[in-house]
Scaffold this active site. Structure first.
Site, mmCIF file in Angstrom:
data_model
loop_
_atom_site.group_PDB
_atom_site.id
_atom_site.type_symbol
_atom_site.label_atom_id
_atom_site.label_comp_id
_atom_site.label_asym_id
_atom_site.label_seq_id
_atom_site.Cartn_x
_atom_site.Cartn_y
_atom_site.Cartn_z
ATOM 1 N N SER A 1 -4.361 2.954 -8.384
ATOM 2 C CA SER A 1 -4.973 4.138 -8.168
ATOM 3 C C SER A 1 -5.897 4.313 -9.558
ATOM 4 C CB SER A 1 -4.092 5.476 -8.106
ATOM 5 O OG SER A 1 -4.797 6.643 -8.170
ATOM 6 N N ILE B 1 -9.502 9.787 -1.784
ATOM 7 C CA ILE B 1 -9.915 9.336 -0.496
ATOM 8 C C ILE B 1 -9.209 10.516 0.505
ATOM 9 C CG2 ILE B 1 -9.548 7.554 0.959
ATOM 10 C CD1 ILE B 1 -10.928 6.745 -1.532
ATOM 11 N N TYR C 1 3.484 9.671 -11.185
ATOM 12 C CA TYR C 1 2.441 9.078 -10.229
ATOM 13 C C TYR C 1 1.731 8.036 -11.145
ATOM 14 C CZ TYR C 1 -1.199 8.064 -6.576
ATOM 15 O OH TYR C 1 -2.124 7.556 -5.797
ATOM 16 N N LYS D 1 1.322 3.756 -11.194
ATOM 17 C CA LYS D 1 0.180 3.257 -10.899
ATOM 18 C C LYS D 1 -0.365 2.405 -12.105
ATOM 19 C CE LYS D 1 -0.153 4.593 -6.440
ATOM 20 N NZ LYS D 1 -0.039 3.637 -5.643
ATOM 21 N N ASN E 1 0.838 -1.248 0.193
ATOM 22 C CA ASN E 1 -0.086 0.143 0.046
ATOM 23 C C ASN E 1 0.849 1.383 -0.068
ATOM 24 O OD1 ASN E 1 -2.518 1.867 0.628
ATOM 25 N ND2 ASN E 1 -1.131 1.926 2.689
HETATM 26 N N1 LIG Z 1 -5.655 9.139 -0.901
HETATM 27 C C1 LIG Z 1 -5.942 8.925 -2.025
HETATM 28 O O1 LIG Z 1 -6.583 9.876 -2.526
HETATM 29 C C2 LIG Z 1 -5.265 8.019 -3.113
HETATM 30 C C3 LIG Z 1 -5.964 7.354 -3.934
HETATM 31 C C4 LIG Z 1 -5.591 6.400 -4.909
HETATM 32 C C5 LIG Z 1 -4.238 5.825 -4.390
HETATM 33 N N2 LIG Z 1 -3.935 6.097 -3.212
HETATM 34 C C6 LIG Z 1 -2.678 5.231 -2.795
HETATM 35 O O2 LIG Z 1 -2.937 4.753 -1.625
HETATM 36 C C7 LIG Z 1 -1.748 4.476 -0.993
HETATM 37 C C8 LIG Z 1 -1.744 5.155 0.381
HETATM 38 O O3 LIG Z 1 -2.057 6.439 0.238
HETATM 39 P P1 LIG Z 1 -2.479 7.340 1.476
HETATM 40 O O4 LIG Z 1 -3.253 8.612 0.719
HETATM 41 O O5 LIG Z 1 -2.815 6.793 2.469
HETATM 42 O O6 LIG Z 1 -1.065 8.380 1.688
HETATM 43 P P2 LIG Z 1 -0.400 8.753 3.016
HETATM 44 O O7 LIG Z 1 0.676 9.627 2.620
HETATM 45 O O8 LIG Z 1 -1.348 8.810 4.180
HETATM 46 O O9 LIG Z 1 0.263 7.159 3.624
HETATM 47 C C9 LIG Z 1 1.525 6.555 2.488
HETATM 48 C C10 LIG Z 1 2.388 5.915 3.630
HETATM 49 O O10 LIG Z 1 3.472 5.411 2.802
HETATM 50 C C11 LIG Z 1 4.460 5.720 3.684
HETATM 51 N N3 LIG Z 1 5.747 5.585 2.696
HETATM 52 C C12 LIG Z 1 6.137 6.494 2.041
HETATM 53 N N4 LIG Z 1 7.393 6.114 1.370
HETATM 54 C C13 LIG Z 1 7.954 4.939 2.177
HETATM 55 C C14 LIG Z 1 8.829 3.996 2.045
HETATM 56 N N5 LIG Z 1 9.808 4.403 1.185
HETATM 57 N N6 LIG Z 1 9.044 3.004 2.696
HETATM 58 C C15 LIG Z 1 7.784 2.655 3.625
HETATM 59 N N7 LIG Z 1 6.852 3.620 3.830
HETATM 60 C C16 LIG Z 1 6.550 4.589 2.991
HETATM 61 C C17 LIG Z 1 4.434 7.074 4.305
HETATM 62 O O11 LIG Z 1 5.309 7.054 5.598
HETATM 63 C C18 LIG Z 1 2.822 7.004 4.538
HETATM 64 O O12 LIG Z 1 2.875 6.584 5.928
HETATM 65 C C19 LIG Z 1 -0.469 4.991 -1.960
HETATM 66 O O13 LIG Z 1 -0.076 4.048 -2.729
HETATM 67 C C20 LIG Z 1 -1.448 5.881 -2.569
HETATM 68 O O14 LIG Z 1 -0.780 6.231 -3.896
HETATM 69 C C21 LIG Z 1 -4.454 7.259 -2.353
#
Ligand SMILES: NC(=O)c1ccc[n+]([C@@H]2O[C@H](COP(=O)([O-])OP(=O)(O)OC[C@H]3O[C@@H](n4cnc5c(N)ncnc54)[C@H](O)[C@@H]3O)[C@@H](O)[C@H]2O)c1
Length: 251
Positions: A142, A188, A155, A159, A90
């Site tokens: 995504s 989200i 990005y 994805k 994730n």
């Molecule tokens: N929030 C959205 O709208 C959305 C939409 C589509 C996809 N996503 C995907 O969902 C996933 C989670 O995103 P989120 O919105 O919860 O973001 P977030 O920034 O809240 O969480 C991402 C987490 O990944 C960790 N991370 C980053 N680089 C890292 C590394 N090198 N090693 C270990 N951990 C690492 C960060 O410390 C963070 O806690 C991501 O893959 C994101 O691309 C999010």
């Protein structure tokens, strides 16, 4: 419902918005959850919350952009109970920019964090799953990997690659009863989204209006989908890219 009793699940990026919701959800259904994140303190807080609810979890700080860290993480997770049943890839980062504005560094790190980490972690975990006769992997892709939003070339491309990686892995390891699926969230409400909203000068209320459902999504809603895909209820789902968007089309 306890769909993950006695099972060990690794969740990466589990200190963040969607990852912490997934970790809590799997723990609430009986999994021993390896809560792993670059931000070890955030992972520790999530574990405290899970334990306060009566669940079982352990925090492991790891930078999964590094191959060695991925193998080390898998080794530590396996040592907990000599099994790994579920892997949720994730963790992700979102670097903004188009072809000419993006830096080389942002292009490179987007691939190492969003894609290479999955490659290494799956290679570290898969042999354990195959040896046990099966397992479930859920990757966070995504909606933007399927229908690109503007000005996010790195990005969106990573994805799209996650979606292709998911389908390839599913195709190759379905005979070993490894089910590999991906979730493709729209907007989200998480720290990542808030950072993007702040940068663009918009508000959450502005985003809510763009979603036909009337609001953006919640991390718990993605977690419910991930838990389903990781569970035996999704026994015939393998190689699926499941969108969760509130019917939003990318503008
Ligand atoms: N929030 C959205 O709208 C959305 C939409 C589509 C996809 N996503 C995907 O969902 C996933 C989670 O995103 P989120 O919105 O919860 O973001 P977030 O920034 O809240 O969480 C991402 C987490 O990944 C960790 N991370 C980053 N680089 C890292 C590394 N090198 N090693 C270990 N951990 C690492 C960060 O410390 C963070 O806690 C991501 O893959 C994101 O691309 C999010």
């Amino acid at each position: 419902m306890k769909r993950f009793e006695k099972k060990v699940a690794i969740v990466t990026g589990a200190g963040g918005g969607i990852g912490s919701a997934i970790a809590r959800r799997l723990a609430s259904e009986g999994a021993l959850v390896v809560v792993t994140d670059l931000n070890e303190d955030a992972a520790g807080e999530v574990v405290k919350g899970i334990e306060a609810e009566g669940g079982a979890a352990t925090a492991i700080g790891a930078d999964i952009s590094k191959k060695d860290a991925c193998f080390d993480l898998a080794r530590k997770a396996f040592a907990l109970n000599e099994r790994i049943d579920v892997l949720v890839n994730n963790a992700g980062i979102n670097r903004r920019g188009n072809l000419l504005s993006l830096s080389d560094e942002d292009w490179d790190i987007s691939f190492t964090v969003n894609l290479d980490s999955m490659f290494h972690l799956c290679r570290a975990v898969l042999p354990h799953m195959i040896a046990r006769g099966g397992g479930a992997i859920v990757n966070t892709a995504s909606q933007w990997g399927l229908y690109p939003a503007p000005n996010h070339i790195a990005y969106n491309t990573t994805k799209a690659a996650v979606a292709a990686f998911t389908q390839n892995l599913a195709r190759d390891y379905a005979p070993d009863k490894i089910r590999v699926n991906a979730v493709c969230p729209g907007e989200i409400h998480t720290p990542m989204l808030e950072a993007g909203v702040t940068r663009s000068g918009r508000t959450i209320a502005d985003l809510d209006k763009l979603v036909p459902f009337g609001r953006i999504g919640k991390p718990d809603e993605v977690a419910a989908l991930v838990a389903f895909l990781a569970s035996d209820e999704a026994a015939f789902m393998c190689g699926s890219l499941v969108e969760i968007t509130g019917a939003q089309a990318v503008a």
